[in-house]
Design a protein around this motif. Structure first.
Motif, PDB file in Angstrom:
ATOM      1  N   GLU A  33       3.987  10.832  -9.634  1.00  0.00           N
ATOM      2  CA  GLU A  33       5.239  10.326  -9.059  1.00  0.00           C
ATOM      3  C   GLU A  33       5.733   9.198  -9.957  1.00  0.00           C
ATOM      4  O   GLU A  33       4.938   8.423 -10.498  1.00  0.00           O
ATOM      5  CB  GLU A  33       5.017   9.803  -7.639  1.00  0.00           C
ATOM      6  N   TYR A  88      -6.321   6.694   0.381  1.00  0.00           N
ATOM      7  CA  TYR A  88      -5.051   6.986   1.034  1.00  0.00           C
ATOM      8  C   TYR A  88      -5.227   8.245   1.877  1.00  0.00           C
ATOM      9  O   TYR A  88      -5.963   9.160   1.509  1.00  0.00           O
ATOM     10  CB  TYR A  88      -3.933   7.170   0.002  1.00  0.00           C
ATOM     11  N   ASP A  92       1.115  12.299   0.110  1.00  0.00           N
ATOM     12  CA  ASP A  92       2.405  11.605   0.185  1.00  0.00           C
ATOM     13  C   ASP A  92       2.219  10.099   0.069  1.00  0.00           C
ATOM     14  O   ASP A  92       3.022   9.412  -0.581  1.00  0.00           O
ATOM     15  CB  ASP A  92       3.111  11.936   1.501  1.00  0.00           C
ATOM     16  N   ARG A  93       1.172   9.576   0.693  1.00  0.00           N
ATOM     17  CA  ARG A  93       0.945   8.130   0.620  1.00  0.00           C
ATOM     18  C   ARG A  93       0.538   7.728  -0.791  1.00  0.00           C
ATOM     19  O   ARG A  93       0.907   6.636  -1.253  1.00  0.00           O
ATOM     20  CB  ARG A  93      -0.146   7.726   1.624  1.00  0.00           C
ATOM     21  N   ARG A  95       1.649   9.149  -3.511  1.00  0.00           N
ATOM     22  CA  ARG A  95       2.905   9.146  -4.271  1.00  0.00           C
ATOM     23  C   ARG A  95       3.749   7.921  -3.916  1.00  0.00           C
ATOM     24  O   ARG A  95       4.400   7.332  -4.782  1.00  0.00           O
ATOM     25  CB  ARG A  95       3.682  10.435  -3.991  1.00  0.00           C
ATOM     26  N   GLU A  96       3.758   7.541  -2.660  1.00  0.00           N
ATOM     27  CA  GLU A  96       4.489   6.336  -2.253  1.00  0.00           C
ATOM     28  C   GLU A  96       3.925   5.108  -2.958  1.00  0.00           C
ATOM     29  O   GLU A  96       4.671   4.213  -3.379  1.00  0.00           O
ATOM     30  CB  GLU A  96       4.403   6.161  -0.739  1.00  0.00           C
ATOM     31  N   GLU A 100       6.063   2.737  -5.325  1.00  0.00           N
ATOM     32  CA  GLU A 100       6.229   1.347  -4.898  1.00  0.00           C
ATOM     33  C   GLU A 100       5.814   0.356  -5.991  1.00  0.00           C
ATOM     34  O   GLU A 100       6.430  -0.698  -6.156  1.00  0.00           O
ATOM     35  CB  GLU A 100       5.389   1.109  -3.642  1.00  0.00           C
TER      36      GLU A 100
END
Length: 244
Positions: A33, A88, A92-93, A95-96, A100
């Protein structure tokens, strides 16, 4: 499924962790990501709370797997090691997290690219200065004089060793992109009777590795009595990742 994250790298079309297995022999995947890739593997949903991490065999298993993945990946590409037990709950977390902190990760990767970490420890033996006199003092005054001489000799030996360590640090700073001074280690950790007076991590450019090692070899040959230099590496840049 939870994901255990070992390190962050710059994005690559091919998985830089291809063929590497991590915790519990799970294959390491590349989760990407924002121009970055996290190296991660499936992990059990339990076992990473504070109480579980106090269980020594489990903690040792985590540490071995973490270091093995980071070390192997660092031979293939530039990596930023993450803190041990970074978990994680889903992809998805992960990638977040990359999105971030993308600016921070990208800057850190730029800083350590084409560099490796080398460990340099300086040890000093003060035992000779602490040996008791061959003859017992005749009276209290003689005993105090003897103790004063021993303390002065020990202080002199300590100051000489610290001066050598300071000179080594200055010289290595000139050959390193960055230095990090770690806390000196207790003999219980080093397994040595002598005293650890300097514990450095050096971020060394790959192009300057030979010069760095040659200078260290010269320093080790010119050691004063009772002072020893220990060198380890190359390692992934654990001390310079700068990632919280």
């Amino acid at each position: 499924m939870s994901w255990y994250c070992y390190a962050v790298t710059e994005f690559a079309a091919e998985n830089p962790a291809e063929g590497i297995t991590g915790l519990r022999e799970q294959p390491v995947s590349a989760i990407s990501e924002a121009g970055l890739t996290a190296l991660a593997s499936p992990a059990p949903d339990e076992g990473f709370d504070e109480a579980s991490l106090q269980h020594l065999p489990w903690l040792e298993e985590i540490a071995r797997a973490h270091n093995a993945v980071v070390d192997e990946a660092s031979r293939r590409t530039g990596v930023l090691p993450l803190r041990m037990a970074t978990i994680y709950r889903d992809e998805d977390r992960v990638r977040e997290m990359l999105a971030e902190h993308s600016a921070q990760f990208s800057e850190a990767l730029r800083r350590v690219r084409d560099h490796a970490e080398w460990g340099v420890k300086v040890f000093a033996s003060l035992r000779a200065a602490e040996e008791p006199a061959a003859e017992a003092p005749a009276d209290g005054r003689s005993y105090l004089r003897q103790r004063l001489r021993q303390r002065q000799a020990r202080d002199t030996r300590t100051n000489e060793a610290l001066a050598v360590a300071e000179r080594i640090e200055r010289e290595l700073a000139e050959l390193s992109a960055d230095l990090h001074r770690h806390r000196t280690q207790d003999p219980a950790l080093t397994g040595r009777a002598d005293r650890n007076i300097l514990n450095l991590a050096c971020l060394v450019p790959d192009a300057g590795r030979e010069r760095f090692l040659e200078r260290l070899a010269d320093l080790r040959q010119s050691e004063v009595a009772g002072v020893e230099v220990e060198v380890t590496g190359p390692w992934a840049p654990y001390s310079f990742a700068g990632i919280s």
